[in-house]
Write a protein that holds these residues in place. Sequence first.
Motif, mmCIF file in Angstrom:
data_model
loop_
_atom_site.group_PDB
_atom_site.id
_atom_site.type_symbol
_atom_site.label_atom_id
_atom_site.label_comp_id
_atom_site.label_asym_id
_atom_site.label_seq_id
_atom_site.Cartn_x
_atom_site.Cartn_y
_atom_site.Cartn_z
ATOM 1 N N ASN A 26 0.833 -1.204 0.000
ATOM 2 C CA ASN A 26 0.000 0.000 0.000
ATOM 3 C C ASN A 26 0.869 1.257 0.000
ATOM 4 N N ASP A 27 1.812 1.331 0.926
ATOM 5 C CA ASP A 27 2.721 2.483 0.978
ATOM 6 C C ASP A 27 3.650 2.514 -0.230
ATOM 7 N N THR A 29 2.961 1.575 -3.240
ATOM 8 C CA THR A 29 2.173 2.142 -4.338
ATOM 9 C C THR A 29 2.187 3.660 -4.295
ATOM 10 N N GLN A 30 1.889 4.222 -3.139
ATOM 11 C CA GLN A 30 1.824 5.678 -3.003
ATOM 12 C C GLN A 30 3.194 6.316 -3.193
ATOM 13 N N TRP A 64 -0.741 -6.270 -5.172
ATOM 14 C CA TRP A 64 -0.712 -5.112 -6.075
ATOM 15 C C TRP A 64 -2.104 -4.854 -6.668
ATOM 16 N N GLU A 66 -4.967 -5.480 -5.164
ATOM 17 C CA GLU A 66 -5.799 -4.895 -4.113
ATOM 18 C C GLU A 66 -5.475 -3.427 -3.863
ATOM 19 N N ASN A 67 -4.288 -3.005 -4.261
ATOM 20 C CA ASN A 67 -3.900 -1.595 -4.125
ATOM 21 C C ASN A 67 -3.856 -0.887 -5.478
ATOM 22 N N LYS A 68 -4.528 -1.460 -6.435
ATOM 23 C CA LYS A 68 -4.487 -0.961 -7.804
ATOM 24 C C LYS A 68 -5.051 0.449 -7.909
ATOM 25 N N THR A 69 -4.398 1.252 -8.743
ATOM 26 C CA THR A 69 -4.822 2.615 -8.999
ATOM 27 C C THR A 69 -4.594 2.936 -10.461
#
Length: 301
Positions: A26-27, A29-30, A64, A66-69
């Motif tokens: 999660n982090d 990704t950001q 990845w 589940e944290n897709k953007t």
Amino acid sequence: MIIENLIAATYAPMYEDGSLNTGVINDYTQFLIKNKVSGVFMNGSTGDFVSLSVEERKAITLAWFENKTSDLYLIDHVGDPSLKVSKELASYASDKVDAIAVLAPYYFRLNSVEKLVDYCKAIADCAPNLPFYYYHIPVLSGANLNMNEFLKIAPQKIPTFAGIKFTNNNLIDYLHAKNFDNGKYNILFGYDEIFLSSLPLGAKGWVGSTYNHIPSLYYKIKELFEAGNIEDAAQLQTKAIRFVEILDAKGGFNGVAKSFMKFYGIDCGPSRFPHTTLDDNTFKQIQKELDNIGLSEFLGK
């Protein structure tokens, strides 16, 4: 879809006991989005896929997803010496990522372009809804085949064929692949240490491990090149090379660079054998050496 800008070849985060720590993603990704990285190449060489079980690779793909953007394009490497495993991983990824990639089998090695295309097709068919990339890394796969010849056959047999992750320093082969069929396919350059050399050849997209750490340096190289300031661009490329050399000298680049991610607040944990995990003293030495060569402004957090 033409993929442009930097794509980070990402690490497999782990706890101190060596088990996966997918909560870090999660982090992660950001962090990549904040640093203007456009995509993720997961489960590749940088991600230690050869040291992971099939279930662990699936867990990374899922995390990845589940944290897709929309800000990150996700490419999942599903290659394996076992065609059966590669097909299983491709099927699993088919509803979770934006594209899949595969390298050639690296134990019983392929000796012809025709065999390589047949191998790729068998895997691509398991994710018929996703763009397919061939991961060309002959120094590790042993498949030192001509990519221009590969491109003459692959798109005809693989309906989802999108391009190549070209991790080789053969710039002539890269140029021919880049220009094949009027530049129809995504030929993503994958050799960070000669990033600058790819620019006059028309490179638009890049995949590499150091894009986790110093993406702003590469964007500056590109900016200087486009402004015609080749000398300063070359000086920055030299700093990028020194970044790799400094980390590599501390026990091997893959493991050391993974450990160095904690500098940015993204603790990817230890590396699996045979890679090295940094100790605190060596970590401080690296920071000092990078500061001494003037890389501090590009390290950002």
